[in-house]
Design a protein around this motif. Structure first.
Motif, PDB file in Angstrom:
ATOM      1  N   ASP A  48     -48.521  68.202 -69.619  1.00 46.91           N
ATOM      2  CA  ASP A  48     -47.943  67.610 -70.825  1.00 46.91           C
ATOM      3  C   ASP A  48     -46.701  66.790 -70.501  1.00 46.91           C
ATOM      4  OD1 ASP A  48     -49.884  68.893 -72.361  1.00 46.91           O
ATOM      5  OD2 ASP A  48     -48.631  70.679 -72.619  1.00 46.91           O
ATOM      6  N   ARG A  49     -46.052  67.071 -69.373  1.00 40.91           N
ATOM      7  CA  ARG A  49     -44.815  66.387 -68.992  1.00 40.91           C
ATOM      8  C   ARG A  49     -45.045  65.247 -68.006  1.00 40.91           C
ATOM      9  NH1 ARG A  49     -40.870  70.066 -66.484  1.00 40.91           N
ATOM     10  NH2 ARG A  49     -39.543  68.254 -66.741  1.00 40.91           N
ATOM     11  N   LEU A  50     -46.295  65.020 -67.592  1.00 43.21           N
ATOM     12  CA  LEU A  50     -46.572  63.965 -66.611  1.00 43.21           C
ATOM     13  C   LEU A  50     -46.414  62.571 -67.222  1.00 43.21           C
ATOM     14  CD1 LEU A  50     -49.652  65.091 -64.493  1.00 43.21           C
ATOM     15  CD2 LEU A  50     -47.313  64.756 -63.745  1.00 43.21           C
ATOM     16  N   VAL A  51     -45.776  61.702 -66.473  1.00 42.01           N
ATOM     17  CA  VAL A  51     -45.628  60.297 -66.846  1.00 42.01           C
ATOM     18  C   VAL A  51     -46.192  59.476 -65.687  1.00 42.01           C
ATOM     19  CG1 VAL A  51     -43.994  58.462 -67.410  1.00 42.01           C
ATOM     20  CG2 VAL A  51     -43.545  60.800 -68.191  1.00 42.01           C
ATOM     21  N   GLU A  52     -47.102  58.563 -65.998  1.00 40.12           N
ATOM     22  CA  GLU A  52     -47.712  57.744 -64.946  1.00 40.12           C
ATOM     23  C   GLU A  52     -47.210  56.308 -65.058  1.00 40.12           C
ATOM     24  OE1 GLU A  52     -51.961  58.111 -63.388  1.00 40.12           O
ATOM     25  OE2 GLU A  52     -52.044  56.321 -64.634  1.00 40.12           O
ATOM     26  N   VAL A  53     -46.717  55.810 -63.941  1.00 40.40           N
ATOM     27  CA  VAL A  53     -46.188  54.451 -63.852  1.00 40.40           C
ATOM     28  C   VAL A  53     -46.949  53.731 -62.745  1.00 40.40           C
ATOM     29  CG1 VAL A  53     -44.130  53.072 -63.352  1.00 40.40           C
ATOM     30  CG2 VAL A  53     -43.908  55.211 -64.611  1.00 40.40           C
ATOM     31  N   THR A  54     -47.374  52.512 -63.004  1.00 37.32           N
ATOM     32  CA  THR A  54     -48.015  51.705 -61.966  1.00 37.32           C
ATOM     33  C   THR A  54     -46.916  50.945 -61.232  1.00 37.32           C
ATOM     34  OG1 THR A  54     -49.996  51.455 -63.314  1.00 37.32           O
ATOM     35  CG2 THR A  54     -49.711  49.895 -61.505  1.00 37.32           C
ATOM     36  N   VAL A  55     -46.920  51.066 -59.903  1.00 39.39           N
ATOM     37  CA  VAL A  55     -45.890  50.426 -59.082  1.00 39.39           C
ATOM     38  C   VAL A  55     -46.568  49.424 -58.160  1.00 39.39           C
ATOM     39  CG1 VAL A  55     -44.063  50.804 -57.381  1.00 39.39           C
ATOM     40  CG2 VAL A  55     -44.466  52.505 -59.167  1.00 39.39           C
ATOM     41  N   VAL A  56     -46.068  48.198 -58.196  1.00 37.15           N
ATOM     42  CA  VAL A  56     -46.562  47.144 -57.304  1.00 37.15           C
ATOM     43  C   VAL A  56     -45.610  47.094 -56.117  1.00 37.15           C
ATOM     44  CG1 VAL A  56     -47.162  44.706 -57.098  1.00 37.15           C
ATOM     45  CG2 VAL A  56     -47.375  45.860 -59.315  1.00 37.15           C
ATOM     46  N   ASP A  57     -46.124  47.399 -54.915  1.00 35.81           N
ATOM     47  CA  ASP A  57     -45.247  47.413 -53.745  1.00 35.81           C
ATOM     48  C   ASP A  57     -44.978  45.990 -53.257  1.00 35.81           C
ATOM     49  OD1 ASP A  57     -47.380  46.598 -52.101  1.00 35.81           O
ATOM     50  OD2 ASP A  57     -47.737  48.598 -51.312  1.00 35.81           O
ATOM     51  N   MET A  58     -44.233  45.868 -52.179  1.00 37.52           N
ATOM     52  CA  MET A  58     -43.828  44.540 -51.696  1.00 37.52           C
ATOM     53  C   MET A  58     -44.983  43.737 -51.106  1.00 37.52           C
ATOM     54  SD  MET A  58     -40.073  45.055 -50.144  1.00 37.52           S
ATOM     55  CE  MET A  58     -38.835  45.987 -50.990  1.00 37.52           C
ATOM     56  N   ASN A  59     -46.119  44.400 -50.874  1.00 39.06           N
ATOM     57  CA  ASN A  59     -47.303  43.694 -50.385  1.00 39.06           C
ATOM     58  C   ASN A  59     -48.281  43.371 -51.513  1.00 39.06           C
ATOM     59  OD1 ASN A  59     -46.471  43.833 -47.645  1.00 39.06           O
ATOM     60  ND2 ASN A  59     -47.103  45.984 -47.612  1.00 39.06           N
ATOM     61  N   GLY A  60     -47.910  43.694 -52.765  1.00 33.54           N
ATOM     62  CA  GLY A  60     -48.773  43.418 -53.909  1.00 33.54           C
ATOM     63  C   GLY A  60     -49.800  44.491 -54.193  1.00 33.54           C
ATOM     64  N   VAL A  61     -49.730  45.621 -53.500  1.00 34.71           N
ATOM     65  CA  VAL A  61     -50.687  46.714 -53.697  1.00 34.71           C
ATOM     66  C   VAL A  61     -50.223  47.576 -54.875  1.00 34.71           C
ATOM     67  CG1 VAL A  61     -51.769  48.722 -52.627  1.00 34.71           C
ATOM     68  CG2 VAL A  61     -51.267  46.698 -51.255  1.00 34.71           C
ATOM     69  N   LEU A  62     -51.167  47.929 -55.755  1.00 32.77           N
ATOM     70  CA  LEU A  62     -50.863  48.768 -56.913  1.00 32.77           C
ATOM     71  C   LEU A  62     -50.949  50.251 -56.537  1.00 32.77           C
ATOM     72  CD1 LEU A  62     -52.963  46.938 -59.660  1.00 32.77           C
ATOM     73  CD2 LEU A  62     -50.522  46.741 -59.250  1.00 32.77           C
TER      74      LEU A  62
END
Length: 195
Positions: A48-62
Motif C-alpha cells: 500500500d505504501r509503494l510508489v513507482e517512478v520511471t527513471v530515464v538514465d543518462m543513456n536513455g534507458v527506462l
C-alpha cells in the motif's frame, strides 16, 4: 434433545433477538453501525505504501524504480542500484554526507515539489550545488532527488537523471561544516579552481 428442537423452532420463527457482539464486553454504542457500511478493518501493508517512478538514465534507458512513501527519491535510486557516478554529497549544513542526484522533473509534477526559501541555509546549499556541481546542465525543471519525498501523488511520475560536471572538493572544504564560512566560499565553479 428437546431443548435443541425447541431452539431450532424458535430460530425459524425469528423470535430470538439477533445477537449484536458490540453490545457485550463494554463496547460503546457507536459500534452498532452495519459492518457493510465500513467494512472490516484492514491493516495496511508495504504494498500500500509503494510508489513507482520511471527513471530515464543518462543513456536513455527506462527503469521502474519502486520506493516507499516517505522515502526520498535519492534513497530509492540508491537502493535500485544506480552507479555512484550519478550521486554527489548534498552541500547543506545539516544534510552533509547525504547522497544526492540531479534530476529533471516534468512540469506537470512541479507543483508537487517542496518549495525552498532561497534566502535560507538550505536555499544557499541548493544554489551552491547548482553553481558548483550541476553547472551548465541546469534546466527549468532541474531538482535534487534528496528533496523529493515519495508520496502516492507521485506514483507514475517520470524523471530523468541530469548531468553533473566533474568536480573536486579540497579535503579541508569537503563537507566538514566549514564550506559556509566566508574564507571557504567558492567564488567560481570548482572545475575552474582545480581544473
Amino acid at each position: 434433545m428437546a431443548l435443541r428442537a425447541l431452539g431450532r423452532q424458535l430460530r425459524s420463527l425469528n423470535v430470538l433477538p439477533a445477537v449484536q457482539p458490540s453490545r457485550f464486553f463494554g463496547a460503546s454504542a457507536h459500534h452498532d453501525e452495519d459492518e457493510e457500511e465500513h467494512g472490516p478493518a484492514q491493516t495496511p501493508t508495504v504494498f500500500d505504501r509503494l510508489v513507482e517512478v520511471t527513471v530515464v538514465d543518462m543513456n536513455g534507458v527506462l527503469h521502474k524504480v519502486r520506493g516507499l512513501a516517505g522515502q526520498s527519491l535519492a534513497q530509492a535510486l540508491i537502493e535500485y542500484g544506480f552507479p555512484e557516478t550519478y550521486f554527489f554529497p548534498n552541500m547543506g549544513f545539516y544534510t552533509q554526507h547525504i547522497p544526492d542526484a540531479h534530476v529533471y522533473v516534468p512540469k506537470d509534477y512541479w507543483s508537487k515539489m517542496p518549495n525552498i526559501d532561497p534566502d535560507s541555509e538550505e536555499g544557499g546549499a541548493v544554489k551552491r550545488m547548482f553553481r558548483d556541481i550541476v553547472q551548465d546542465y541546469q534546466r527549468d525543471t532541474s531538482y535534487f532527488a534528496s528533496y523529493i519525498t515519495l508520496a502516492p501523488e507521485l506514483n507514475g511520475m517520470t524523471v530523468g537523471i541530469g548531468g553533473v560536471k566533474p568536480w573536486i572538493l579540497h579535503s579541508d572544504w569537503a563537507f566538514g561544516g566549514v564550506h559556509d564560512s566566508k574564507a571557504k566560499l567558492f567564488d567560481r565553479p570548482t572545475i575552474d579552481i582545480w581544473g
